[in-house]
Scaffold this motif. Structure first.
Motif, short mmCIF file in Angstrom:
data_model
loop_
_atom_site.label_atom_id
_atom_site.label_comp_id
_atom_site.label_asym_id
_atom_site.label_seq_id
_atom_site.Cartn_x
_atom_site.Cartn_y
_atom_site.Cartn_z
N ALA A 150 -73.26 50.83 -83.09
CA ALA A 150 -71.83 50.31 -82.69
C ALA A 150 -71.28 49.60 -83.89
CB ALA A 150 -71.87 49.56 -81.59
N ILE A 151 -72.11 48.72 -84.41
CA ILE A 151 -71.62 47.98 -85.57
C ILE A 151 -71.51 48.91 -86.81
CG2 ILE A 151 -72.51 46.28 -87.41
CD1 ILE A 151 -73.91 44.72 -85.04
N GLN A 152 -72.35 49.85 -87.12
CA GLN A 152 -72.11 50.91 -88.08
C GLN A 152 -70.75 51.84 -87.82
OE1 GLN A 152 -74.41 51.68 -90.89
NE2 GLN A 152 -72.33 52.28 -91.32
N GLY A 153 -70.42 52.05 -86.81
CA GLY A 153 -68.93 52.58 -86.40
C GLY A 153 -68.05 51.61 -86.85
N THR A 154 -68.01 50.56 -86.53
CA THR A 154 -66.98 49.52 -86.84
C THR A 154 -66.90 49.19 -88.28
OG1 THR A 154 -67.50 48.02 -84.82
CG2 THR A 154 -66.35 47.10 -86.73
N ASP A 193 -64.00 50.95 -93.29
CA ASP A 193 -64.32 51.49 -94.98
C ASP A 193 -63.41 52.69 -95.02
OD1 ASP A 193 -66.01 49.48 -95.65
OD2 ASP A 193 -67.76 50.84 -95.24
N LYS A 194 -63.25 53.49 -93.93
CA LYS A 194 -62.48 54.56 -94.15
C LYS A 194 -60.97 54.62 -93.87
CE LYS A 194 -66.25 58.39 -93.48
NZ LYS A 194 -67.43 57.40 -93.40
N PHE A 195 -60.54 53.82 -92.90
CA PHE A 195 -59.21 53.41 -92.64
C PHE A 195 -58.59 52.09 -92.60
CE2 PHE A 195 -61.33 56.74 -90.04
CZ PHE A 195 -60.69 57.77 -90.33
N HIS A 196 -59.40 51.21 -93.20
CA HIS A 196 -58.82 50.07 -93.60
C HIS A 196 -58.51 49.17 -92.59
CE1 HIS A 196 -59.79 51.70 -97.50
NE2 HIS A 196 -58.99 52.60 -97.44
N LYS A 197 -58.70 49.34 -91.37
CA LYS A 197 -58.34 48.51 -90.09
C LYS A 197 -59.75 47.91 -89.37
CE LYS A 197 -54.11 51.17 -89.71
NZ LYS A 197 -53.29 52.11 -88.70
N LEU A 198 -59.36 46.89 -88.55
CA LEU A 198 -60.41 46.16 -87.92
C LEU A 198 -60.24 46.65 -86.53
CD1 LEU A 198 -59.52 42.79 -89.23
CD2 LEU A 198 -61.18 43.97 -89.92
N ILE A 199 -61.49 46.90 -86.19
CA ILE A 199 -62.03 47.16 -84.60
C ILE A 199 -63.38 46.26 -84.31
CG2 ILE A 199 -60.85 49.58 -84.62
CD1 ILE A 199 -63.55 50.60 -84.80
N GLU A 200 -63.34 46.18 -82.74
CA GLU A 200 -64.55 45.66 -82.23
C GLU A 200 -65.99 46.70 -82.43
OE1 GLU A 200 -64.56 43.58 -78.78
OE2 GLU A 200 -62.40 42.51 -79.45
N PHE A 249 -50.93 59.14 -82.99
CA PHE A 249 -51.82 60.33 -82.87
C PHE A 249 -52.16 61.15 -84.12
CE2 PHE A 249 -53.02 64.50 -80.78
CZ PHE A 249 -54.39 63.99 -80.20
N THR A 250 -53.58 60.90 -84.76
CA THR A 250 -53.57 61.62 -86.13
C THR A 250 -54.83 62.25 -86.12
OG1 THR A 250 -54.86 59.46 -86.68
CG2 THR A 250 -52.15 59.58 -87.30
N GLU A 251 -54.77 63.43 -87.07
CA GLU A 251 -55.89 64.14 -87.35
C GLU A 251 -56.71 63.36 -88.46
OE1 GLU A 251 -57.61 68.73 -88.15
OE2 GLU A 251 -55.43 68.19 -88.16
N VAL A 252 -57.91 63.48 -88.33
CA VAL A 252 -58.74 62.55 -89.44
C VAL A 252 -60.04 63.44 -89.88
CG1 VAL A 252 -58.04 60.35 -88.47
CG2 VAL A 252 -60.02 61.38 -87.63
N THR A 253 -59.94 64.73 -89.68
CA THR A 253 -60.92 65.50 -89.95
C THR A 253 -61.55 65.52 -91.54
OG1 THR A 253 -60.11 67.14 -88.39
CG2 THR A 253 -61.81 67.95 -89.63
N ALA A 297 -68.81 55.95 -83.84
CA ALA A 297 -70.02 56.42 -84.21
C ALA A 297 -70.36 57.54 -84.25
CB ALA A 297 -71.16 55.48 -83.95
N THR A 298 -69.73 58.40 -82.87
CA THR A 298 -70.12 59.62 -82.56
C THR A 298 -69.46 60.67 -83.59
OG1 THR A 298 -68.19 59.92 -81.12
CG2 THR A 298 -70.11 59.14 -80.29
N VAL A 299 -68.46 60.35 -84.49
CA VAL A 299 -67.97 61.20 -85.34
C VAL A 299 -68.13 60.65 -86.80
CG1 VAL A 299 -66.27 62.33 -83.75
CG2 VAL A 299 -65.52 60.24 -84.97
N SER A 300 -68.84 59.70 -87.02
CA SER A 300 -69.20 59.15 -88.25
C SER A 300 -70.90 59.12 -88.62
CB SER A 300 -68.84 57.66 -88.43
OG SER A 300 -69.40 56.96 -87.59
N LYS A 301 -71.52 58.43 -88.15
CA LYS A 301 -73.03 58.35 -88.53
C LYS A 301 -73.72 59.40 -87.28
CE LYS A 301 -73.17 56.13 -92.34
NZ LYS A 301 -71.83 55.99 -92.47
N ARG A 302 -73.38 59.35 -86.17
CA ARG A 302 -74.24 59.74 -85.12
C ARG A 302 -73.58 60.94 -84.47
NH1 ARG A 302 -77.78 56.81 -82.34
NH2 ARG A 302 -78.20 58.77 -81.73
#
Length: 326
Positions: free
Chosen positions: A260-264, A269-276, A9-13, A284-289
Motif C-alpha cells: 500500500a505504501i508502494q502504491g502511494t 512519483d508518476k502523478f505528483h500528488k499526495l494520497i494515503e 476522470f482520466t485515462e492513465v494507461t 498498487a493493483t495497477v502499478s507494482k501488483r
C-alpha cells in the motif's frame, strides 16, 4: 446543493504502461481531500433538511473518524454553517487535527482506533448532550444515505464513457476498510445496469475485516487493528458489504502495508500528488501488483477503473518517511 464536486476522470494507461486500459476517478479532488465528502456531505445535507422540517434548533454535526470522514463532516458543516465536533483515535496524525481545526471543528482525541473513538462519541458525548442541541450523527461508512452519495461518482463514470467503452469495462477497483466506498461502487454499478461488472476490493493484511467476515459468513469485530493504512483501520465491515459480496461479483484481495505504501509512492512519483496508503492499496493493483488482477484475464481493449479515493493524512515529509521504510 451539496458540498461535493464532480471529480475528473482520466485515462492513465500510457503513464502506467499496462497492456490493458486504466482510468482513474480522481476523488482526491474533493474539497475535503477524499471521496468521503460525497456520502458525508449528502448525509449532512439531508439531515439538515429534515431538521428544518421538524423545526429543530441547535443543530450540530458529530463525527468519529480516523481522519477523512471527519474532514468531510467538518467541511460539510462549515459549508452549511453549523457547528461540528470530531472524535479521533490516538493514532491520528497531527496534520489531520490541524486541518480539522482550520475548518472550525472541535477535535477530541479518544480511543486506540476508530471503533473506540466512535463508541466514545455515541455513548459518552452524544448521549449526554443537553436537549437544546439536536445532533446529526455521521457514521463514517455504515449508512444507506452515505452509500447513495458515494454512488454518484459511478454515475459520472457511466456518463463519461461511450457505449463502446462501457462494453469493455471489466472491473472497478477500490480500497476497502469499513465498506462505505465499496457499497457505493456496488450501488452505482447496479443502478446503472452494470451488475455484471465485478468490483476488485483491496484491503491490507494488517486490517482484514472484509476477509475475516467472508471466512466467518457474518460480521466480525476485530479486537485490534494495526495498519499503516489508518483510514482502512475499521474493526468491522458493514453488514451491507457482506450482503453485496454475495450478490455482486467481488474479487477480494489482501496486500501488505508495504504494498500500500508502494502504491502511494508510485502515485506520487508518476502523478505528483499526495494520497494515503489506504488509497495506495488500490493504486498498487495497477502499478507494482498486477498479479492481483490475474483473475480478470485482461486483454488490450479491456478497461478497469480505479477509484483514487485520496486521503489527507499525508504530506511531503510523510512520503519521505515511506521511502525510508521501503
Amino acid at each position: 446543493m451539496y458540498p461535493s464536486i464532480s471529480s475528473t476522470f482520466t485515462e492513465v494507461t500510457k503513464r502506467l504502461g499496462t497492456n490493458f486500459r486504466v482510468f482513474f476517478k480522481n476523488e482526491l479532488e474533493q474539497p475535503s481531500g477524499s471521496f468521503k465528502l460525497r456520502g458525508l456531505g449528502y448525509l449532512i445535507g439531508q439531515s439538515l433538511a429534515k431538521a428544518k422540517v421538524m423545526k429543530k434548533e441547535g443543530v450540530q454535526v458529530f463525527s468519529s473518524s480516523g481522519g477523512n470522514a471527519g474532514l468531510a463532516a467538518a467541511y460539510a458543516a462549515q459549508f452549511y454553517k453549523v457547528p461540528c465536533t470530531v472524535v479521533l483515535p490516538i493514532v491520528s496524525k497531527q496534520v489531520v487535527i490541524t486541518k480539522l481545526e482550520s475548518l472550525g471543528a472541535k477535535v477530541i482525541v479518544e480511543g486506540r482506533h476508530w471503533g473506540e473513538a466512535d463508541a466514545f462519541l455515541r455513548e459518552t458525548l452524544i448521549s449526554k448532550l443537553p436537549e437544546s442541541i439536536y445532533p446529526v450523527y455521521c457514521h463514517p461508512f455504515d449508512d444507506p444515505i452515505i452509500w447513495d452519495g458515494h454512488a454518484k461518482f459511478i454515475d459520472e463514470v457511466v456518463e463519461s464513457f461511450s457505449k463502446e467503452d462501457l462494453s469493455h469495462l471489466k472491473a472497478v477497483i477500490c480500497s476497502v476498510g469499513g465498506g462505505g466506498l465499496y457499497n457505493g461502487v456496488v450501488e452505482g454499478l447496479d443502478r446503472n445496469g452494470l451488475k455484471e461488472v465485478p468490483v476488485v476490493a483491496v484491503e491490507t493484511i494488517q486490517a482484514p475485516t472484509f476477509t475475516e467476515a467472508v471466512k466467518a459468513g457474518k460480521q466480525v469485530h476485530l479486537e485490534t487493528v494495526k495498519t499503516i493504512a489508518t483510514s482502512l483501520a475499521s474493526p468491522y465491515i458493514s453488514e451491507k458489504s457482506l450482503e453485496n459480496y454475495y450478490n455482486h461479483k467481488t474479487i477480494l484481495k489482501t496486500i501488505d502495508d508495504i504494498d500500500a505504501i508502494q502504491g502511494t509512492i508510485d502515485y506520487y512519483d508518476k502523478f505528483h500528488k499526495l494520497i494515503e496508503p489506504a488509497c495506495g492499496a488500490a493504486i498498487a493493483t495497477v502499478s507494482k501488483r498486477l498479479d492481483l488482477l490475474s483473475d480478470l484475464q485482461l486483454k488490450e481493449d479491456d478497461i478497469v477503473v480505479v477509484v483514487v479515493c485520496g486521503g489527507s493524512a499525508v504530506s511531503e515529509e510523510v512520503i519521505q518517511e515511506y521511502r525510508k521504510m521501503l
